[in-house]
Each structure stands twice: as structure tokens, then as C-alpha cells.
Design an enzyme around this catalytic site. Structure first.
Site: not given
Ligand code: A3P
Length: 319
Positions: A58-59, A61, A131-132, A161, A217, A252, A254, A283-284
Site C-alpha cells: 500500500k505504498s 507499488t 515484491t513486498h 490504504s 510516495y 497519473s 487518471k 483514491k491516490g
């Protein structure tokens, strides 16, 4: 195995008796991560032109994967090889109905890992993989042979997130928002991929190595052009102004949502597997945590965060 970067304890793979989540020496992993997958990392053939996107979940990726994919493909999303590209090296590529429900079932079917590794091994260069896995479980020679882009995100938005993605699923059961945030802090519920802090700090310690690029991020959000140029330079693929603008538009929120939606529609129409993950496009934005954190929760979080960060020089932007 001990090398400069990795210290493995692979024999300690076990299952949490309460929740059946597999774990390696205390590290919880989603149940589609097989012991075999982890073992395979030790001998995984890293290629000199591989690019790995490594994150705590959730960072950002998928965002970074798209940026890298676009840079390597002149800004054209349709040219990205998504078959192998969008798959985690530690994950098996299965339809959701085939994911084993229990660890026992999973271990009884180790061969389901094979097709995925086959795909990755046969994938043409340059491969881009995500990879996480925390640093100590990645292929030992990864930094000597390939490039790694690590993306970190402020932990309040990470856990927010996480909840939006997995809340009310098997991962957290009926846990409330506050309970999930506290579990993130205290490492309860076997939070997947373990401690956010340990994950990020292991990569932060390596940030001066030539083959790792450490990104935030929030920086990508605030300065997308500069960030894309930085990644392109790291990959040795400087961009023309025209290509830069294409990468900017297509990566982006969108642009990416459109790409993922079209890929999904095409795959559905042709009866093919879809390797994009429209579900991650939520949502970003940064600072979403503010809509959900109560004052009390925020105080608890800040107290934990302050203690953790006390002796580090890493700084996060929560806005
Ligand atoms: P939110 O849930 O906070 O909106 P990961 O890919 O590591 O699972 O991260 C998912 C997060 O990245 C989600 O955050 C998602 O909306 C965000 N994201 C994905 N693509 C993005 C983009 N192009 N720009 C900004 N954020 C993006």
C-alpha cells in the site's frame, strides 16, 4: 545464508496456529505466498537488467511499476509486457478460486508455484517485478546484479490504504478501523509482511548503494516530473520531453486507471487473465488518514511513531 545484504532463516517457515497465516520467523505473509516461493528467492536467477520495485504493501507499488514500465516502453502503456510484469516474484499467479484456503492445503499443492516461476524465468528482458518481501528475503545478489526502486509512504496513509483494501476481508475479519491501526502499530493480527518500520529502515540503510533508488510516495505526488526523471536517470533511460510528458500523463492516477480498466475489459472480452489490478486504484492522494483518524488514535500513533523515529534520519511527509 549470510551475505552482505541477506541473512536467511528459511527453515523456520511455520503457520500461525490461530489464523493459519504462514510466517517466517515471526513474519506474516498472505496465504498465497508459498514456502517454495520464499526458498526460490535464494537461487532465483537475477538478471543484470532486471528492475525490482520493492515496497511495504500500500505504498505505491503499482504506481512505481507503471512509471518504470512506461519509462522502459517510451511512455506507451500498451507496450508493457503485463504477463510477467505485474506479478510479484514471491507471489503465485493464481485465479482467486485456486488460492489455497489453508496452509495445509497450500503445502499439499506446492506445484501450483511452478507455472508462475516458469513465466518469470521465460519472460524477456528487461523484466520489471514487484515484491513486498522484506530485504532479508530477497535474492541475495539482487543489488550486485540488478536495480531496485524502493518506495516508502507515510505510515498513516499506508495503514489507511491497507484498511480500505483489506478491511472486512479474511485478513482483518471484522476488526474496526481503530483496531487495524493499533494492530499495525503493535504488530498484532499478524500484519502482513511484518513491521512497516523494519521494512522501510532495512531499505533506507542501503539507500546510498548504487543499485537502489529510495523514493517517497509523497514526493512523487508533489513533484511528478522530477520524480519520473530521477527514476529514468537511475534506469539509464533519459527521456525526451515528449516521452516524459507521455509517462507523466499515463502514470497519473487518471491515466493509470484508464489503462487498467481497458486492460481488464480487453482480457474479459478475450477470456484471458488480467494482470493489472484495478482494485488497488482507490483514491491516490496523500493525507487520507485525516478523514478517519480520531484525535485519540492520532495521539497513540504519534507516540509510537516518535519513539520509532527517534534515532533515525528518515523523514515522512503526512500531508
Ligand atoms: P490509496 O488506497 O491511499 O488511495 P499499492 O500499489 O502498493 O497497493 O498502493 C496502492 C495505493 O497507491 C492506493 O492508495 C492507490 O490509490 C495508490 N495509487 C495507485 N496508483 C496511483 C497513481 N497513479 N497516483 C497516485 N496514487 C496511486
Amino acid at each position: 545464508m549470510n551475505t552482505k545484504y541477506n541473512c536467511k532463516a528459511l527453515s523456520s517457515f511455520s503457520s500461525c496456529s490461530n489464523c493459519k497465516i504462514p510466517s517466517i520467523v515471526g513474519l506474516s505473509l498472505p496465504n498465497w505466498v508459498l514456502e517454495l516461493s520464499i526458498d526460490a528467492m535464494e537461487t532465483f536467477q537475477v538478471r543484470h537488467d532486471d528492475v525490482y520495485v520493492n515496497t511495504y504493501p500500500k505504498s505505491g507499488t503499482h504506481w512505481m511499476l507503471e512509471i518504470v514500465g512506461l519509462i522502459l516502453n517510451d511512455g506507451y502503456p500498451e507496450r508493457i509486457n503485463r504477463t510477467a510484469w505485474s506479478s510479484c516474484i514471491e507471489m503465485i499467479d493464481l485465479g482467486i478460486n485456486k488460492i489455497p484456503k489453508t496452509r495445509k492445503e497450500e503445502l499439499a499443492n506446492p506445484m501450483i508455484m511452478t507455472p508462475f516461476l516458469d513465466v518469470v524465468e521465460r519472460a524477456p528482458s528487461p523484466r520489471v517485478m514487484q515484491t513486498h518481501l522484506p530485504w532479508n528475503l530477497l535474492p541475495p545478489d539482487i543489488l550486485q546484479r540488478a536495480k531496485v526502486v524502493y518506495v516508502a509512504r507515510n505510515p498513516k496513509d499506508v495503514v489507511n490504504s491497507f484498511f480500505n483494501f483489506l478491511g472486512h476481508t479474511r485478513a482483518f475479519g471484522n476488526a474496526s478501523y481503530d483496531q487495524v491501526v493499533k494492530a499495525f502499530i503493535h504488530q498484532e493480527y499478524n500484519f502482513r509482511y511484518g513491521s512497516w518500520f523494519d521494512h522501510v529502515m532495512a531499505a533506507w540503510e542501503l539507500r546510498d548503494e548504487d543499485n537502489i533508488l529510495f523514493m517517497f510516495y509523497e514526493d512523487i505526488q508533489k513533484e511528478p516530473v522530477k520524480s519520473i526523471e530521477k527514476v529514468a536517470e537511475f534506469l539509464g533511460r533519459p527521456l525526451s520531453e515528449e516521452t516524459l510528458q507521455r509517462v507523466l500523463e499515463k502514470s497519473s492516477f487518471k491515466g493509470m486507471t484508464k489503462t487498467y480498466r481497458e486492460a481488464k475489459e480487453k482480457a474479459t472480452k478475450n477470456g484471458e487473465a488480467d494482470f493489472t489490478v484495478l482494485d488497488v486504484m482507490k483514491k491516490g492522494t496523500s493525507g487520507q488518514w485525516k478523514e478517519r483518524f480520531t484525535v485519540a488514535l492520532n495521539e497513540d500513533f504519534d507516540e509510537w511513531f516518535g519513539k520509532k523515529m527517534k534515532d533515525t534520519d528518515i523523514r515522512f511527509d503526512f500531508e
